[in-house]
Scaffold this motif. Structure first.
Motif, PDB file in Angstrom:
ATOM      1  N   UNK A  14     -12.341  21.958  25.801  1.00  0.00           N
ATOM      2  CA  UNK A  14     -11.042  22.219  25.178  1.00  0.00           C
ATOM      3  C   UNK A  14      -9.991  21.536  26.057  1.00  0.00           C
ATOM      4  N   UNK A  15      -9.645  20.334  25.676  1.00  0.00           N
ATOM      5  CA  UNK A  15      -8.777  19.502  26.499  1.00  0.00           C
ATOM      6  C   UNK A  15      -7.333  19.573  26.033  1.00  0.00           C
ATOM      7  N   UNK A  16      -6.434  19.214  26.923  1.00  0.00           N
ATOM      8  CA  UNK A  16      -5.015  19.225  26.576  1.00  0.00           C
ATOM      9  C   UNK A  16      -4.730  18.176  25.498  1.00  0.00           C
ATOM     10  N   UNK A  17      -3.775  18.457  24.599  1.00  0.00           N
ATOM     11  CA  UNK A  17      -3.528  17.550  23.460  1.00  0.00           C
ATOM     12  C   UNK A  17      -2.745  16.312  23.870  1.00  0.00           C
ATOM     13  N   UNK A  18      -3.395  15.451  24.644  1.00  0.00           N
ATOM     14  CA  UNK A  18      -2.715  14.237  25.097  1.00  0.00           C
ATOM     15  C   UNK A  18      -2.313  13.340  23.931  1.00  0.00           C
ATOM     16  N   UNK A  19      -2.985  13.474  22.798  1.00  0.00           N
ATOM     17  CA  UNK A  19      -2.705  12.626  21.640  1.00  0.00           C
ATOM     18  C   UNK A  19      -1.467  13.065  20.876  1.00  0.00           C
ATOM     19  N   UNK A  20      -1.006  14.300  21.117  1.00  0.00           N
ATOM     20  CA  UNK A  20       0.116  14.866  20.357  1.00  0.00           C
ATOM     21  C   UNK A  20       1.357  14.895  21.235  1.00  0.00           C
ATOM     22  N   UNK A  21       2.288  14.016  20.950  1.00  0.00           N
ATOM     23  CA  UNK A  21       3.485  13.898  21.784  1.00  0.00           C
ATOM     24  C   UNK A  21       4.290  15.187  21.786  1.00  0.00           C
ATOM     25  N   UNK A  22       4.479  15.794  20.610  1.00  0.00           N
ATOM     26  CA  UNK A  22       5.298  17.011  20.521  1.00  0.00           C
ATOM     27  C   UNK A  22       4.679  18.135  21.344  1.00  0.00           C
ATOM     28  N   UNK A  23       3.357  18.354  21.198  1.00  0.00           N
ATOM     29  CA  UNK A  23       2.693  19.414  21.960  1.00  0.00           C
ATOM     30  C   UNK A  23       2.707  19.129  23.456  1.00  0.00           C
ATOM     31  N   UNK A  24       2.535  17.880  23.818  1.00  0.00           N
ATOM     32  CA  UNK A  24       2.541  17.523  25.239  1.00  0.00           C
ATOM     33  C   UNK A  24       3.898  17.828  25.867  1.00  0.00           C
ATOM     34  N   UNK A  25       4.969  17.467  25.175  1.00  0.00           N
ATOM     35  CA  UNK A  25       6.318  17.759  25.676  1.00  0.00           C
ATOM     36  C   UNK A  25       6.536  19.269  25.767  1.00  0.00           C
ATOM     37  N   UNK A  26       6.114  20.013  24.718  1.00  0.00           N
ATOM     38  CA  UNK A  26       6.298  21.462  24.720  1.00  0.00           C
ATOM     39  C   UNK A  26       5.544  22.109  25.877  1.00  0.00           C
ATOM     40  N   UNK A  27       4.275  21.737  26.082  1.00  0.00           N
ATOM     41  CA  UNK A  27       3.473  22.322  27.152  1.00  0.00           C
ATOM     42  C   UNK A  27       4.071  22.017  28.514  1.00  0.00           C
ATOM     43  N   UNK A  28       4.582  20.796  28.677  1.00  0.00           N
ATOM     44  CA  UNK A  28       5.183  20.416  29.955  1.00  0.00           C
ATOM     45  C   UNK A  28       6.445  21.231  30.230  1.00  0.00           C
TER      46      UNK A  28
END
Length: 365
Positions: A116-130
């Motif tokens: 279960x890897x971090x959603x590196x492909x999804x820009x919106x989710x990556x920004x939100x998680x960060x």
């Protein structure tokens, strides 16, 4: 025909009239003229779209390569341990979840290796998680890797829940693992200082630590950045709503290492197999067995009471639904009657309500 042409002429947009005073950069080809100065906003939008597409494919590739690197690094080990390793190869579920399935080994019914890897492909989710990890300091998204060994019932003769857990996971692990609510956390001198024991009873820990291979693997400093928990359990990870046949699992939960550090966990993963084989020889004191059995019987009684209460509520709801359906049918029937007949029915209902209220008053007296 003339009117149709007139309508079309009104719908046709007027031709673009380029201002004569334009003196910027332009490209001409026959009848076509392209003037970049008029498309500044479109350039930014196209650039943003291109960045999003590139981000998607690069992120997707990062996750796939991370999972593929792990699988290729441990394929030889699985081939030595299982008659059917890596059935169907690496299976993709979306762009950040992957898994493999292995079977055909003594004491082990199956092994699910789950990424279960971090959603590196999804820009919106990556920004939100960060951003959220900066707001909530306790929140730390990880690339999760889990090795879930489902055991044959004969592989573990006793029912208990036990785990070794990294101390930085202790705050949140009981929220994600219901089975570990059976346990209590404690220190153990056999473990590195960054790990704790979660066990129902001390006798269980003593019996499991007779396997020195797993202890030596846990003491390896190379695994510290990746180790989250190692558990042996006879309970589901989520609280069940009804009684079911218990399944016994050995679960190793890790942070998925980068491609250059895949081999750091080889010692720990290799030690799991002799550890699983040693579970058949685990011996507990009679009083320990009695206590463990009592805990499970108490929980089973709780589930039975909850199931009975749920069934009772469902029956009551079904009766209410039937009453509502009958009322609706009656209301539809009455609505089709004449006004005089409807008035008679209303009067009859009123008298019935009065009699009921009078009956209640007499009983109270």
């Amino acid at each position: 025909m003339a009117s149709f042409i007139n309508v079309l002429s009104r719908l046709t947009p007027p031709p673009f009239a380029a201002p004569e005073e334009y003196d910027g950069l332009e490209y001409r080809w026959k009848l076509f003229v392209f003037r970049p100065a008029y498309f500044k906003n479109e350039v930014f939008l196209l650039g943003a779209l291109l960045f999003y597409v590139v981000f998607f494919f690069v992120g997707q590739s990062i996750n796939a390569k991370k999972a593929e690197k792990w699988v290729s690094g441990y394929r030889d080990l699985l081939k030595r341990q299982f008659s059917s390793p890596d059935v169907n190869g690496l299976v993709r579920d979306g762009h950040s979840d992957f898994f493999t399935f292995s079977t055909g080994r003594r004491n082990v019914e199956s092994l699910h290796t789950i990424f279960r890897l971090k959603p590196y492909h999804d820009l919106a989710q990556t920004v939100f998680l960060t951003v959220w990890s900066l707001v909530d300091l306790q929140y730390s998204p990880k690339n999760e890797l889990q090795l879930d060994f489902k055991l044959f019932s004969s592989a573990l003769p006793h029912d208990f829940v036990w785990a070794v857990v990294a101390k930085d996971e202790l705050k949140n692990i009981k929220d994600s693992r219901w089975d570990l609510t059976f346990t209590k956390a404690s220190e153990n001198s056999n473990l590195p200082p960054n790990m704790s024991i979660m066990s129902e009873l001390a006798d269980v820990t003593e019996a499991l630590f007779k396997s020195t291979a797993i202890l030596d693997a846990l003491k390896d400093p190379k695994i510290a950045p990746y180790f989250r928990s190692l558990s042996v359990t006879d309970q589901p990870r989520e609280r069940p709503s009804k009684l079911s046949t218990p399944e016994k699992h050995v679960i190793l939960s890790l942070v998925c290492p980068s491609s250059s550090h895949v081999d750091d966990l080889n010692g720990l993963v290799s030690a799991l197999f002799p550890f699983i084989d040693s579970l058949t020889k685990v011996s507990l004191r009679p009083e320990t067995k009695t206590k463990l059995k009592k805990v499970r019987e108490t929980f089973e009684k709780t589930l039975k009471v909850e199931a009975e209460q749920t069934k009772k509520e469902e029956l009551e709801q079904a009766r209410e639904d039937q009453k509502a359906a009958r009322r609706k049918v009656e209301e539809e029937r009455v609505s089709k009657l004449s006004a005089a007949e409807q008035q008679k029915i209303l009067e009859r209902e009123r008298k019935r309500s009065i009699r009921k209220s009078q009956g209640k008053s007499v009983r109270k007296v």
